[in-house]
Design a protein around this motif. Structure first.
Motif: not given
Length: 424
Positions: A167-178, A322-338
């Motif tokens: 978990v700690s590793y995952i959190i730090e990777e998300y902070r780095c945008g991965r 709300r923060g880049f760490w909530f998004y993943t390259i290739g993500q489609r769902q959850g963007l809520r854009l028209p």
């Protein structure tokens, strides 16, 4: 290496947030000495945990007798169980159908099995999220499966190890945008890492689980040869990707009984064995969160910071995030854009900007080559022929706001099975 010592007089008060059916069921703890008095990390107990909540899920009570069928019907399914030998096998049992069928197949093959349930829930840290013990139902099913064939069940607490190594590793990777894959880390560092270390003194021949993969071990006369991780018979359920970081030391100790069986036949076996969980749905969520939204977990650990969403091709402003760490390259769902569908194609970590595009699959974005890194050679050394490799491209998508707490939060989409041979 962590050394475990038996304690002759266990104290029930040391078990956090757990109620035992009967003190007589408690087995002496195996745990490291801790002079500082902080919460001890490892203990095993042979007992069924029950919640103090009256709304606990009801699991069928299974007697020690179970439905059986001709051994000749089972024989074709034992090819991945190392039959014709009597081995001592530690079986990782999650309470799901796959690991339960794996246990029954190993038992049918004549092996001496001990089941282990790994507890990695952060119950104390997330008590406000849960109205009941989140691992209670899984453990009840695991106990009921073991009762059918009198297989002992042990509970192994690895919460601290999971937090530190995964978990700690995952959190730090998300902070780095991965976006790391928690299942890869869990298999390498917990299920076949910390757990193997914890039972190292118990003299098991192998450790088994319900993964859809196959391991080919060398003969007893060729012990120096590497064990080979192969694709499972079910290419849709194949989980070799999640096992890709295992070392030879780990592979040589593993058995995957389901590697030779398609998923639909595993379900049939569960029915034939009359397993109490034969109709349970497959678990697809992130293992340490259960019914908690991943977005809630990330927000609690990293927080939120408002940023902008821009169209990648034009730089036009499209919205706020709300923060880049909530998004993943290739993500489609959850963007809520028209005007979509929109896909995340890039993140500017320094400036907290998320870039999206509607042309993710356009002709000009097609690629015939790609760069890979951090290759893991399971044999320990690169293969002799490196000029041609066969690859399968997968995309890990974390869907945040579009999922209910009860839905799966992690989706592995196989974008395509690349049959062409790429020159790397």
């Amino acid at each position: 290496m962590l050394r475990l010592r038996p304690i002759s007089s266990p104290t029930l008060s040391r078990i956090p947030s757990v109620h035992l059916q009967s003190p007589a069921l408690v087995k002496p703890f195996l745990q490291p000495r801790n002079p500082s008095g902080t919460r001890l990390r490892y203990f095993f107990l042979r007992a069924l945990c029950v919640s103090s909540s009256s709304s606990s899920p009801v699991v069928p009570q299974i007697s020690h007798s179970s439905k059986s069928f001709d051994s000749a019907d089972i024989q074709p399914y034992l090819s991945c169980c190392i039959p014709n030998k009597r081995l001592r096998v530690a079986v990782l049992l999650s309470g799901g159908v796959d690991s339960s069928v794996a246990l029954r197949l190993l038992h049918a093959a004549g092996h001496s099995c001990t089941a282990f349930y790994l507890k990695i829930w952060f119950q104390e840290d997330f008590e406000n999220f849960w109205s009941e013990c989140p691992w209670e139902e899984d453990l009840k099913y695991a106990k009921a499966v073991c009762n059918q064939v009198d297989v002992p069940l042990e509970v192994v607490h690895l919460t601290d190890e999971y937090w530190k190594n995964v978990v700690s590793y995952i959190i730090e990777e998300y902070r780095c945008g991965r976006t790391p894959n928690p299942d890869v880390l869990c298999n390498t560092r917990i299920k076949f890492g910390a757990f193997m270390d914890a039972i190292s003194s118990m003299e098991f021949d192998y450790v088994a689980s319900g993964h859809y993969a196959n391991i080919v071990h060398s003969s007893e006369e060729q012990t120096d040869n590497p064990s080979v991780l192969e694709l499972s018979k079910d290419m849709v359920k194949d989980q070799t990707y999640f096992l890709s970081h295992l070392s030879q030391a780990q592979l040589k100790r593993l058995i995957f009984p389901l590697g030779c069986i398609p998923k639909d036949e595993v379900r049939k076996l569960a029915t034939n064995f009359d397993l109490p969980n034969k109709d349970r749905k497959d678990s697809q969520g992130i293992c340490f969160l259960g019914k908690i939204k991943f977005s809630e977990f990330v927000a609690r650990q990293i927080g939120e910071r408002e940023g902008v969403i821009l169209e990648a091709e034009t730089g036009d402003f499209l919205g706020i995030h709300r923060g880049f760490w909530f998004y993943t390259i290739g993500q489609r769902q959850g963007l809520r854009l028209p005007g979509g569908p929109w896909y995340v194609v890039q993140k500017d970590v320094k400036n907290n900007v998320v870039f999206v595009s509607r042309n993710y699959f356009s002709f000009d974005k097609r690629r015939r080559t790609f760069r890979v890194g951090s290759l893991k050679w399971l044999s320990g050394l690169p293969p002799n022929q490196l000029c041609q490799l066969r690859c399968k491209v997968q995309l890990l998508v974390i869907a945040f706001d579009s999922c209910s707490p009860h839905d799966s939060l992690t989706f592995i989409y196989s974008l395509k099975k690349i049959k062409n041979k790429f020159r790397l």
